[in-house]
Design an enzyme around this catalytic site. Structure first.
Site, PDB file in Angstrom:
ATOM      1  CG  ASP A 267      -1.726   1.301   1.298  1.00 46.86           C
ATOM      2  OD1 ASP A 267      -2.640   1.451   0.471  1.00 46.86           O
ATOM      3  OD2 ASP A 267      -1.422   2.155   2.159  1.00 46.86           O
TER       4      ASP A 267
ATOM      5  CE1 TYR B 271       0.932   7.844   3.236  1.00 46.13           C
ATOM      6  CE2 TYR B 271       1.382   5.797   2.093  1.00 46.13           C
ATOM      7  CZ  TYR B 271       0.606   6.534   2.961  1.00 46.13           C
ATOM      8  OH  TYR B 271      -0.500   5.954   3.548  1.00 46.13           O
TER       9      TYR B 271
ATOM     10  CE  LYS C 101      -3.528   5.190   1.624  1.00 46.73           C
ATOM     11  NZ  LYS C 101      -2.245   4.508   1.333  1.00 46.73           N
TER      12      LYS C 101
END
Length: 336
Positions: A46, A51, A77
């Site tokens: 994931d 990030y 995401k």
């Protein structure tokens, strides 16, 4: 609905630390950690554009591009778009998570949950990840910890934009599943009340851990179980404080949390249990939980996670936690 049949196991790898969360990590160390996860049999990864402003996706993609795509499950995401324009990473407004990725790439990040931005975000992620498809897509951080009092309006934009795009992509077979990836229970509860669109699962970080689970047990997890919507538990070590780190909720752990961790550790030592085993197995004991995705930046941590999952934890330990009121009386445990 649900993703348990999609996931290759109950232990995934959360790659937020690969985005230089808290510290600057050499590329070689990041790559070695992903390689270690693969070598230990982990096949669910994931990540997110957030990030490190794309750094985590880039690092993960460099390693996974050398692996057969059909042999792993990949989620990322939407909700933030990474631009070519540069900015000062230390000056970003990240709500309650200020300074979280100040060592990441300096590319400007903008919040955008509209339909067009969702499609652009997916295309950009595919490029950074060096892959032709995504399995699961989460709508990221559409909650009060990032957006404050404005979060209901941001959520509404996501509902009419990102949610509908992702449901369409799932129905068309472009992705296999979608949901929300958040650090708060409220947006998930709100989504579970919707008639349409209908997500398959949620990634909930930090809200179903040894240190914080009461709110999730009240309404969210019973509703998810009733509706057949699975939960992926992110942050099972509560930002690291349950695994020897100093952070809780992505900030320096307050004294009361440190004291609670010490009480849990004392009981764990008394019963011959590792704190990682307690954390991972607690999160997985709820019937709604499909997987846990702890993060790591050192290869040795991966082996610890795998061993923790296989460790035998005596029923007496869970009973002791209940007696000391360190876990809720109604929290499911592996042996009760």
């Amino acid at each position: 609905m649900g993703i348990k049949s999609l996931l290759p196991g109950t232990l995934g790898f959360g790659t937020a630390p690969l985005g230089n969360m808290f510290r600057s990590i050499p590329d070689e160390e990041a790559a070695a950690t992903v390689e270690a996860a693969w070598d230990q049999g982990i096949r669910y990864f994931d990540t997110a554009p957030f990030y490190g402003a794309g750094l985590s996706e880039i690092r993960l993609g460099e390693v996974l591009a050398r692996r057969p795509r059909d042999e792993f499950v990949l989620s990322t995401k939407v909700g933030r778009v990474i631009l070519d324009e540069l900015e000062d990473p230390t000056a970003r407004n990240l709500g309650e998570k200020g300074g979280l990725f100040e060592h990441g790439r300096p590319n400007k990040m903008i919040d955008d949950y509209t339909a067009d931005a969702t499609l652009r975000s997916i295309e950009d992620s595919l490029t950074r990840l060096r892959t032709d498809r995504l399995d699961i897509v989460w709508v990221h951080d559409v909650a009060q910890d990032f957006h404050g009092d404005d979060w209901p309006a941001v959520y509404e934009t996501a509902r009419t934009g990102a949610f509908r795009v992702l449901q369409r992509l799932r129905d068309e077979g472009v992705i296999k599943a979608w949901g929300l990836g958040v650090n708060r229970v409220e947006p998930i509860e709100l989504t579970l009340d919707l008639d349409e669109p209908r997500p398959d699962a949620f990634l909930l970080a930090g809200r179903y851990t040894l240190l914080d689970h009461n709110r999730s047990l009240q309404r969210l997890l019973p509703a998810a179980t009733e509706q057949g919507v699975d939960m992926v538990v992110g942050g099972p070590y509560s930002s690291g404080v349950l695994a020897g780190g100093r952070h809780f909720e992505y900030q320096e752990a307050p004294a009361e949390i440190v004291a609670k961790v010490e009480r849990i550790k004392a009981l764990a030592a008394e019963h011959g249990v590792s704190i990682k085993a307690a954390a991972l197995q607690f999160a997985l004991a709820h019937p709604a939980t499909a997987a846990v995705v702890p993060g790591a930046t050192r290869p040795s941590r991966i082996a610890e996670d795998v061993a923790a999952l296989a460790e035998s934890v005596p029923a007496a330990f869970w009973a002791a936690l209940r007696d000391e009121k360190l876990i809720a009386a109604d929290a499911p445990t592996p042996t009760a």
